[in-house]
Scaffold this active site. Sequence first.
Site, PDB file in Angstrom:
ATOM      1  N   LEU A 142       9.906 -21.165  -3.728  1.00 43.75           N
ATOM      2  CA  LEU A 142       8.983 -20.253  -3.043  1.00 43.75           C
ATOM      3  C   LEU A 142       7.638 -20.343  -3.759  1.00 43.75           C
ATOM      4  CD1 LEU A 142       8.498 -17.643  -1.137  1.00 43.75           C
ATOM      5  CD2 LEU A 142       8.960 -16.334  -3.213  1.00 43.75           C
ATOM      6  N   ARG A 189       1.953  -4.706   6.356  1.00 44.24           N
ATOM      7  CA  ARG A 189       1.320  -3.686   5.521  1.00 44.24           C
ATOM      8  C   ARG A 189       2.215  -2.457   5.490  1.00 44.24           C
ATOM      9  NH1 ARG A 189      -4.837  -1.959   4.772  1.00 44.24           N
ATOM     10  NH2 ARG A 189      -4.497  -0.289   3.277  1.00 44.24           N
ATOM     11  N   SER A 215      -7.832  -4.383   5.606  1.00 45.42           N
ATOM     12  CA  SER A 215      -8.467  -4.157   4.304  1.00 45.42           C
ATOM     13  C   SER A 215      -8.876  -5.453   3.598  1.00 45.42           C
ATOM     14  CB  SER A 215      -7.576  -3.294   3.399  1.00 45.42           C
ATOM     15  OG  SER A 215      -7.409  -2.013   3.959  1.00 45.42           O
ATOM     16  N   ARG A 256       0.078   7.735  -2.677  1.00 38.30           N
ATOM     17  CA  ARG A 256       0.690   8.790  -1.860  1.00 38.30           C
ATOM     18  C   ARG A 256       2.142   9.041  -2.262  1.00 38.30           C
ATOM     19  NH1 ARG A 256      -1.032   5.969   3.457  1.00 38.30           N
ATOM     20  NH2 ARG A 256      -1.715   4.440   1.912  1.00 38.30           N
ATOM     21  N   TRP A 257       2.818   7.975  -2.639  1.00 33.03           N
ATOM     22  CA  TRP A 257       4.214   8.117  -3.093  1.00 33.03           C
ATOM     23  C   TRP A 257       4.253   9.034  -4.316  1.00 33.03           C
ATOM     24  CZ3 TRP A 257       7.045   7.402  -7.473  1.00 33.03           C
ATOM     25  CH2 TRP A 257       8.430   7.296  -7.335  1.00 33.03           C
ATOM     26  N   HIS A 263       2.277   3.106  -8.910  1.00 32.29           N
ATOM     27  CA  HIS A 263       2.079   1.667  -9.166  1.00 32.29           C
ATOM     28  C   HIS A 263       3.260   1.120  -9.977  1.00 32.29           C
ATOM     29  CE1 HIS A 263      -1.849   2.217  -7.528  1.00 32.29           C
ATOM     30  NE2 HIS A 263      -2.381   2.805  -8.588  1.00 32.29           N
ATOM     31  N   GLU A 300       1.047 -12.721  13.061  1.00 31.44           N
ATOM     32  CA  GLU A 300       1.685 -11.579  13.712  1.00 31.44           C
ATOM     33  C   GLU A 300       1.618 -10.405  12.729  1.00 31.44           C
ATOM     34  OE1 GLU A 300       2.848 -11.378  16.807  1.00 31.44           O
ATOM     35  OE2 GLU A 300       2.251 -13.463  17.152  1.00 31.44           O
ATOM     36  N   SER A 320      -7.865  -5.564  -5.025  1.00 32.56           N
ATOM     37  CA  SER A 320      -8.885  -6.111  -4.128  1.00 32.56           C
ATOM     38  C   SER A 320     -10.275  -6.054  -4.762  1.00 32.56           C
ATOM     39  CB  SER A 320      -8.891  -5.328  -2.804  1.00 32.56           C
ATOM     40  OG  SER A 320      -9.512  -4.075  -2.975  1.00 32.56           O
ATOM     41  N   ASP A 328       0.823  -1.216   0.000  1.00 34.07           N
ATOM     42  CA  ASP A 328       0.000   0.000   0.000  1.00 34.07           C
ATOM     43  C   ASP A 328       0.859   1.269   0.000  1.00 34.07           C
ATOM     44  OD1 ASP A 328      -2.368   1.417  -0.013  1.00 34.07           O
ATOM     45  OD2 ASP A 328      -2.599   1.374   2.178  1.00 34.07           O
ATOM     46  N   GLY A 329       0.300   2.327  -0.585  1.00 33.73           N
ATOM     47  CA  GLY A 329       0.950   3.635  -0.536  1.00 33.73           C
ATOM     48  C   GLY A 329       1.487   4.140  -1.868  1.00 33.73           C
ATOM     49  N   GLU A 345     -12.538  -4.612  -3.543  1.00 39.46           N
ATOM     50  CA  GLU A 345     -13.016  -3.253  -3.252  1.00 39.46           C
ATOM     51  C   GLU A 345     -12.378  -2.217  -4.195  1.00 39.46           C
ATOM     52  OE1 GLU A 345     -12.074  -5.438  -0.633  1.00 39.46           O
ATOM     53  OE2 GLU A 345     -14.218  -5.848  -0.619  1.00 39.46           O
TER      54      GLU A 345
HETATM   55  C1  IPE Z   1      -5.500  -2.700  -0.119  1.00 40.74           C
HETATM   56  O1  IPE Z   1      -5.132  -1.377  -0.257  1.00 40.74           O
HETATM   57  C2  IPE Z   1      -5.554  -3.368  -1.461  1.00 40.74           C
HETATM   58  C3  IPE Z   1      -4.269  -3.548  -2.139  1.00 40.74           C
HETATM   59  C4  IPE Z   1      -3.091  -3.217  -1.684  1.00 40.74           C
HETATM   60  C5  IPE Z   1      -4.356  -4.158  -3.438  1.00 40.74           C
HETATM   61  P1  IPE Z   1      -6.216  -0.210  -0.407  1.00 40.74           P
HETATM   62  O2  IPE Z   1      -5.454   1.056  -0.510  1.00 40.74           O
HETATM   63  O3  IPE Z   1      -7.154  -0.529  -1.503  1.00 40.74           O
HETATM   64  O4  IPE Z   1      -7.010  -0.307   0.966  1.00 40.74           O
HETATM   65  P2  IPE Z   1      -7.771   0.810   1.802  1.00 40.74           P
HETATM   66  O5  IPE Z   1      -8.659   1.540   0.862  1.00 40.74           O
HETATM   67  O6  IPE Z   1      -6.733   1.693   2.428  1.00 40.74           O
HETATM   68  O7  IPE Z   1      -8.508   0.035   2.847  1.00 40.74           O
HETATM   69  C1  IPE Z   2      -1.644   0.279  -3.356  1.00 41.50           C
HETATM   70  O1  IPE Z   2      -1.449   1.647  -3.425  1.00 41.50           O
HETATM   71  C2  IPE Z   2      -1.970  -0.334  -4.701  1.00 41.50           C
HETATM   72  C3  IPE Z   2      -3.370  -0.751  -4.851  1.00 41.50           C
HETATM   73  C4  IPE Z   2      -4.271  -0.712  -3.930  1.00 41.50           C
HETATM   74  C5  IPE Z   2      -3.760  -1.263  -6.127  1.00 41.50           C
HETATM   75  P1  IPE Z   2      -2.667   2.655  -3.402  1.00 41.50           P
HETATM   76  O2  IPE Z   2      -3.081   2.912  -4.805  1.00 41.50           O
HETATM   77  O3  IPE Z   2      -3.727   2.201  -2.492  1.00 41.50           O
HETATM   78  O4  IPE Z   2      -1.946   3.953  -2.815  1.00 41.50           O
HETATM   79  P2  IPE Z   2      -2.515   4.939  -1.709  1.00 41.50           P
HETATM   80  O5  IPE Z   2      -2.972   4.113  -0.552  1.00 41.50           O
HETATM   81  O6  IPE Z   2      -3.633   5.695  -2.356  1.00 41.50           O
HETATM   82  O7  IPE Z   2      -1.344   5.818  -1.367  1.00 41.50           O
HETATM   83 MG    MG Z   3      -4.088   2.425  -0.518  1.00 39.81          MG
END
Ligand code: IPE
Ligand code: IPE
Ligand code: MG
Length: 255
Positions: A146, A203, A211, A39-40, A52, A222, A80, A35-36, A82
């Site tokens: 793996l 995470r 999530s 924002r990066w 990405h 853990e 996801s 995740d992130g 979602e």
């Molecule tokens: C979780 O990250 C899904 C993936 C990393 C693919 P999200 O950024 O979608 O989750 P929320 O919205 O913070 O819960």
């Molecule tokens: C994780 O990064 C990748 C996916 C969920 C596909 P995000 O796209 O959720 O990045 P943030 O959380 O908005 O920074």
């Molecule tokens: Mg995210």
Amino acid sequence: MSKAVPRPPEPHPSGARPPQLDPRAIPAHVAIVMDGNGRWAKARGLARTEGHTRGEGALFDTIQGAIEIGVRYLSVFAFSTENWRRSPDEVRWLLGFNRTVIRRRRDALNEMGVKVLWAGRAPKLWQSVIKELRAAERLSRHNDTLTFQFCMNYGGRAEIVDAARRIAADARDGRLDPSHLSEKSFHRYLYQPEIPDVDLFIRSSGELRLSNFQLWESAYAELVFVDKLWPDFDRRDLWQAIGEYAGRSRRYGSA
Ligand code: IPE
Ligand code: IPE
Ligand code: MG
């Protein structure tokens, strides 16, 4: 059938080597919510998609670090159930990107002895993505260095509901006695029954939530939350999380 000897992973460019830990302290199954990325990119004035794109290198480095330290199963959250709530442009971009990542990396993964497995729901997911995932699975099915579970159109609740549907169908058709269903036999209805429970759940990006990732499998995992955004993550962060895991006391309810 003879099998090629797996090629060892490329070392990290810094020369960093995995920490020396008691092999019994290494988690067998690590699950990562990558995740992130958005924002990066935002912090650099770039489009979210640039984040990405940069995440691919972070993932490939992390896979190599998992092999080096002796992790047996690695699950990553790529898209996801979602994530369909994002803009149609980002959804389209992400599906196409993940399709390309699988195609671009599968030979290198296969050479390193990585077995690729897809976990997720087929309905709604593009056929072209499923085709690519299936091809990677076929190519790498005999590998055992793996096992890499790529979670695409995956949701933890969806996985449990899909298992429940198949269980109900088996009971209806007389293949299963409901009173014999156990946690162990339930596990056999998950997307990838050969993969054991999650030991270490990581995470990135500082968010403190699951999530909907690996819900059944992480009942006793853990949890390690890392502040770094996913594009900045590499194998050294994985090793640090494993070091933290190694210092935890897992009691499973015992005294
Ligand atoms: C979780 O990250 C899904 C993936 C990393 C693919 P999200 O950024 O979608 O989750 P929320 O919205 O913070 O819960
Ligand atoms: C994780 O990064 C990748 C996916 C969920 C596909 P995000 O796209 O959720 O990045 P943030 O959380 O908005 O920074
Ligand atoms: Mg995210």
